[in-house]
Design a protein around this motif. Structure first.
Motif, PDB file in Angstrom:
ATOM      1  N   UNK A   1       0.794  -0.982  -0.247  1.00  0.00           N
ATOM      2  CA  UNK A   1      -0.092  -0.193   0.229  1.00  0.00           C
ATOM      3  C   UNK A   1       0.736   1.282  -0.140  1.00  0.00           C
ATOM      4  N   UNK A   2       1.922   1.273   0.972  1.00  0.00           N
ATOM      5  CA  UNK A   2       3.131   2.156   1.008  1.00  0.00           C
ATOM      6  C   UNK A   2       3.199   3.072  -0.244  1.00  0.00           C
ATOM      7  N   UNK A   3       4.133   2.149  -0.997  1.00  0.00           N
ATOM      8  CA  UNK A   3       4.546   1.683  -3.167  1.00  0.00           C
ATOM      9  C   UNK A   3       3.395   2.248  -3.571  1.00  0.00           C
ATOM     10  N   UNK A   4       2.239   2.050  -3.466  1.00  0.00           N
ATOM     11  CA  UNK A   4       0.821   2.631  -4.387  1.00  0.00           C
ATOM     12  C   UNK A   4       0.568   3.621  -3.452  1.00  0.00           C
TER      13      UNK A   4
ATOM     14  N   UNK B   1       2.991   6.101  -2.775  1.00  0.00           N
ATOM     15  CA  UNK B   1       4.144   7.035  -3.022  1.00  0.00           C
ATOM     16  C   UNK B   1       4.106   6.962  -4.591  1.00  0.00           C
ATOM     17  N   UNK B   2       3.237   6.510  -5.453  1.00  0.00           N
ATOM     18  CA  UNK B   2       3.098   6.484  -6.566  1.00  0.00           C
ATOM     19  C   UNK B   2       1.747   7.577  -6.560  1.00  0.00           C
ATOM     20  N   UNK B   3       0.890   7.340  -6.009  1.00  0.00           N
ATOM     21  CA  UNK B   3       0.467   8.682  -6.261  1.00  0.00           C
ATOM     22  C   UNK B   3       0.400   9.587  -6.473  1.00  0.00           C
ATOM     23  N   UNK B   4       1.727  10.030  -4.699  1.00  0.00           N
ATOM     24  CA  UNK B   4       2.032  11.111  -4.786  1.00  0.00           C
ATOM     25  C   UNK B   4       3.040  12.048  -5.795  1.00  0.00           C
ATOM     26  N   UNK B   5       3.430  10.951  -6.400  1.00  0.00           N
ATOM     27  CA  UNK B   5       4.637  11.110  -7.535  1.00  0.00           C
ATOM     28  C   UNK B   5       3.309  11.745  -8.770  1.00  0.00           C
ATOM     29  N   UNK B   6       2.457  11.117  -8.595  1.00  0.00           N
ATOM     30  CA  UNK B   6       1.507  12.011  -9.914  1.00  0.00           C
ATOM     31  C   UNK B   6       0.785  12.695  -9.152  1.00  0.00           C
TER      32      UNK B   6
END
Length: 561
Positions: free
Chosen positions: A507-510, A512-517
């Motif tokens: 979940x943390x990886x996802x 992080x990806x959402x924060x990038x986008x």
């Protein structure tokens, strides 16, 4: 035809030497069966209404006979027959039987029958004779019941009223009948004295259970049963007898007749609602704004003078069935309107049903405080739905939905409430698990409706969710599910991971990806978070509206076109 009694049994040759030494007033009690018992502690071996035959062979103590009689009386046994004689018990003559046993039997009208010592009675012959009498009598009662019910059903299918039903019961059973309606009016057949009527009325004022009950009072025996239909208590039906005991047949008739009276009510309800639906000219004017407040209030006063309006609202009602024909569905819905009327009035609403094309509209006048209207109405609609579907073996294929508009204070503004009810109806694909939808409970979907009406919704969704979409405007499935799970779990990461069936690290990886986008602040920034949440709700709405997909959580890859 009444049940077999002790007095009838005593008239048979087998009992010619028997003597009733106590409880003579109970000789008319019924006998359902005969049984031989010797043990003192006999409570577990009788059901009630038996004639018990005993020799007293198991009575070792002097007080055993008194204990035995008390146990029989407590279990509602009809009578006891005792063989006297030294080879069986300590009692050779009637004089030997303790006075307290005689007194106990007399006190409860419990017939105590004895055979003299010099006449050695064969209980096996008595049992055989009594059982033959019981079986023959029961068969005769069954035949009489069939004959009565055939006549009764013939009455029901022909033109009749309630008085015809009551008179029929009285004449065919030769018994008194009382019908007390919920409004307090009472009919008694045949006519009785004022004091007897007052006594009956006093007895029927008590709070009775739904089940049939018996009441003995001042040598008057009553069988009483409440009449209810559509969740409403309509009154009480009672049979009463002074010259004879009430029988099982009387109780059967009581049950059948309470059902018949309930059906009379349902039939009248159906005709009334059908008439209400047909008298719709003035309601059409009301809905189209052609009547002012005074006109509407006057029309309402004509219908129900006691109403003091505290606002009004519109509710769209939808009934569906996979098995009923179109005409049958119409008839069923008229019945549902009748059920709803009685329940709504209890909760403080007066109903004006109206049919508009294929839609049924409940126009409701609120007669109680405006601050409590919503919980009262929700309770009433839920009770209506439960009652209307109750009893259908395939009710999983029958559904009732209610779409409730907002309450408006001005009666002439009913169309404003109707429009909001239509918006709640329009959103039904978004809330498929609910059968009662309030416009005021749509919350964020009201904003979505405004965006859609201005043709801005798709652009709004696209603008805020574009960072997680590919070149074909398809959102990334994993990221979209993650955003929805975060929203639904109030951004609690532990609960979100549990909802998605993934490890916390995944979940943390996802995230992080959402924060990038979407930016580091897509959760912490209130403005951005709210905008994204509205966009997610908008995406769900578009998918539910334009495809068979009911929930974007299960198929998140399409955006409505």
């Amino acid at each position: 035809m009444t049940a077999l009694s002790i007095s009838e049994i005593l008239k048979t040759p087998a009992f010619q030497y028997a003597t009733v030494i106590a409880g003579q007033k109970g000789l008319d009690k019924k006998v359902d069966w005969a049984h031989i018992l010797e043990m003192v502690d006999c409570s577990d071996y009788v059901n009630g209404h038996e004639l018990i035959l005993t020799t007293g062979l198991g009575w070792e103590k002097e007080e055993d006979i008194n204990t035995f009689v008390q146990n029989l009386i407590a279990k509602n046994v009809t009578a006891m027959c005792l063989q006297l004689g030294q080879k069986f018990n300590r009692y050779r003559t009637v004089a030997d039987i303790p006075d307290k046993v005689i007194e106990e039997a007399n006190r409860f009208n419990f017939p105590l029958i004895v055979f003299p010592e010099e006449h050695d009675c064969r209980y096996i012959d008595l049992i055989k004779n009594i059982h033959s009498m019981v079986i023959n009598r029961n068969y005769k009662i069954f035949v009489d019941q069939e004959e009565f019910l055939n006549k009764f059903y013939l009455l029901l299918i022909n033109n009749h009223d309630i008085d015809d039903i009551l008179d029929f019961i009285h004449k065919n059973l030769e018994i008194g009948v009382v019908y007390k309606q919920s409004n307090g009016s009472m009919r008694v057949i045949p006519k009785v004295s004022m004091s007897e009527k007052a006594n009956l009325e006093n007895l029927l004022q008590q709070d009775f259970p739904v089940e049939t009950i018996s009441v003995d009072c001042n040598c008057l025996q009553l069988a009483i049963k409440k009449i209810s239909a559509c969740g409403q208590e309509l009154g009480i039906l009672a049979l009463f007898g002074k010259k004879r005991q009430l029988t099982d047949f009387d109780y059967l008739v009581l049950n059948k007749c309470t059902h018949a009276l309930a059906q009379e009510y349902i039939g009248a309800l159906y005709l009334k609602e059908k008439k209400n639906l047909s008298q719709a000219r003035w309601i059409r004017k009301w809905l189209t704004g052609k009547l002012n407040n005074n006109d509407i209030e006057n029309k309402i006063k004509i219908e129900e003078p006691s109403i003091t309006p505290q606002g009004c609202l519109a509710c769209l009602a939808e009934y569906s069935s996979n098995y009923e024909e179109k005409e049958s569905v119409k008839k069923t819905f008229v019945q549902i309107a009748g059920i709803a009327r009685a329940i709504l009035e209890k909760k403080g609403f007066y109903l004006f049903p109206y049919k508009q094309n294929n839609t049924t509209i409940f126009l409701l006048i609120n007669t109680q405080g405006p601050h409590t209207w919503k919980p009262r109405l929700e309770e009433a609609l839920k009770e209506t739905s439960d009652l209307a579907l109750n009893g259908h073996f395939n009710n999983q294929y029958r559904k009732i939905y209610f779409y409730v508009g907002k309450l408006v204070k001005n009666l002439a503004s009913i169309n404003e409430s109707l429009e909001s009810a239509k918006k709640a109806f329009y959103m039904k694909s978004i809330v498929p698990e609910k059968n009662i939808v309030f416009f005021e409970n749509l919350f964020v979907y009201r904003l979505i409706l405004m965006l859609e009406n201005r043709s801005e919704l798709k652009n709004f969704v696209h603008d805020y969710l574009k960072p997680i979409m590919d070149n074909n405007n398809k959102p990334d499935p994993a990221l979209l599910k993650t955003m929805i799970a975060l929203r639904d779990n109030h951004y609690n990461k532990k609960e979100t991971a549990k909802t998605l069936y993934i490890a916390r690290q995944s979940l943390y990886q996802r995230i992080n990806k959402l924060e990038e986008l979407l930016g580091q602040d897509f959760i912490s920034s209130a403005e951005k978070r709210i905008s994204l949440e509205v966009a997610l709700y908008g995406l769900e709405f578009l998918n539910a509206k334009n495809s068979s997909v009911k929930n974007v959580k299960n198929n998140p890859n399409e955006i409505g076109s």
